[in-house]
Design a protein around this motif. Sequence first.
Motif, PDB file in Angstrom:
ATOM      1  N   SER A  69       0.819  -1.213   0.000  1.00 24.14           N
ATOM      2  CA  SER A  69       0.000   0.000   0.000  1.00 24.14           C
ATOM      3  C   SER A  69       0.856   1.268   0.000  1.00 24.14           C
ATOM      4  O   SER A  69       0.329   2.376  -0.110  1.00 24.14           O
ATOM      5  CB  SER A  69      -0.931   0.021   1.210  1.00 24.14           C
ATOM      6  OG  SER A  69      -0.205   0.208   2.414  1.00 24.14           O
ATOM      7  N   GLU A 116      -6.638  -0.092   0.224  1.00 23.87           N
ATOM      8  CA  GLU A 116      -5.278   0.329  -0.126  1.00 23.87           C
ATOM      9  C   GLU A 116      -4.371  -0.862  -0.388  1.00 23.87           C
ATOM     10  O   GLU A 116      -3.543  -0.826  -1.302  1.00 23.87           O
ATOM     11  CB  GLU A 116      -4.704   1.204   0.988  1.00 23.87           C
ATOM     12  CG  GLU A 116      -5.325   2.599   1.044  1.00 23.87           C
ATOM     13  CD  GLU A 116      -4.880   3.394   2.251  1.00 23.87           C
ATOM     14  OE1 GLU A 116      -5.130   4.619   2.268  1.00 23.87           O
ATOM     15  OE2 GLU A 116      -4.282   2.811   3.184  1.00 23.87           O
ATOM     16  N   LEU A 120      -5.202  -0.841  -4.369  1.00 23.98           N
ATOM     17  CA  LEU A 120      -4.108   0.056  -4.732  1.00 23.98           C
ATOM     18  C   LEU A 120      -2.764  -0.652  -4.728  1.00 23.98           C
ATOM     19  O   LEU A 120      -1.862  -0.270  -5.476  1.00 23.98           O
ATOM     20  CB  LEU A 120      -4.090   1.263  -3.787  1.00 23.98           C
ATOM     21  CG  LEU A 120      -5.272   2.229  -3.950  1.00 23.98           C
ATOM     22  CD1 LEU A 120      -5.155   3.379  -2.961  1.00 23.98           C
ATOM     23  CD2 LEU A 120      -5.360   2.746  -5.380  1.00 23.98           C
TER      24      LEU A 120
END
Length: 344
Positions: A69, A116, A120
């Motif tokens: 992350s 995240e 991500l």
Amino acid sequence: MKPGLIDLNDKTVVVTGASGGIGRAAAIAFAQHGARVALLARGEAGLAGAKRDVELAGGSSITIPVDVSDADAVERAADTVERELGPIDIWVNVAFSSVFARFHEISPEEYRRATEVSYLGYVYGTMAALERMRRRNRGTIVQVGSALAYRGIPLQTAYCGAKHAIQGFNESLRCELLHEKSAIRTTMVQMPALNTTQFTWVLSRLPEQAQPVPPIYQPEVAGRAIAWAAAHPRRREYWVGASTVATLLGNAVAPGLLDRYLARTGFASQQTGEPRPDDQPVNLWEPADQQIDRGYHGEFDDRSTPRSPQLVASKHHWTIAAAGAAVLVAATSLAVRLVGKAAH
């Protein structure tokens, strides 16, 4: 070598989430093909165990503790890989974290953290890989997905949301690479329920111990599928497990019916019936395998299958489709002849 086929021997492969579960199984599968494997994850004890497994399987490896992350940390990890192992040929995004709970029981901070890491983290890994692959106009990126990238289920809103996001992100990226006529390939592997350690270390607010929805496959099935996809990256997507095929086709045909079915069955099917231990580790904020290597198999070995006939079919789908078409043509021709004889 056949066009589009990549020899994995002596390739530099990066696997995120490599300390356990699918990531560790994939790292071992690449090692069995003679690859150099960079193992990225947070848990240092788990990474050390994965390194031993990779080297026993015949590969060489390095370990890099990293939280995916953190985009800057992922970039630094990619630099380390190229400095120590050579140019990155294959990047596999696996790392994730999540929460087993009803949506209203998950805090904004927990949701943000899960997203995240699980979404991500894939974006940052892909950015790091592409930054280096573009310089050479070659390389392969494998996104590890799930049947839940298309079909959401109860108690896993954070995970399903992330997998849906990865699916859309990967399709958009693939279109851009095709537009550019790039030699870089990206493919996605949609997984079934797997017997991994996630069910004993993902944050859970369920009253009972979490379990994968049967049928359950061993993580080696996933590892072999990922290695195959990396070696055959022209396919945009692979479906692993008959349950994945059934789920995706069922959702395409009758999503509303599936909503109601999962509303009735999706809560009980994801719990064992046994109370959840109060001292169960949680890996959302900190790695659960920092001090203890927890391996990569979960607690369901006695209920898991080590093979997926459907994966074999997926690997050879054109051959099987051609054979099916030939059978259909032959049957049609025979039927026409029989009808013709009957008419006379």
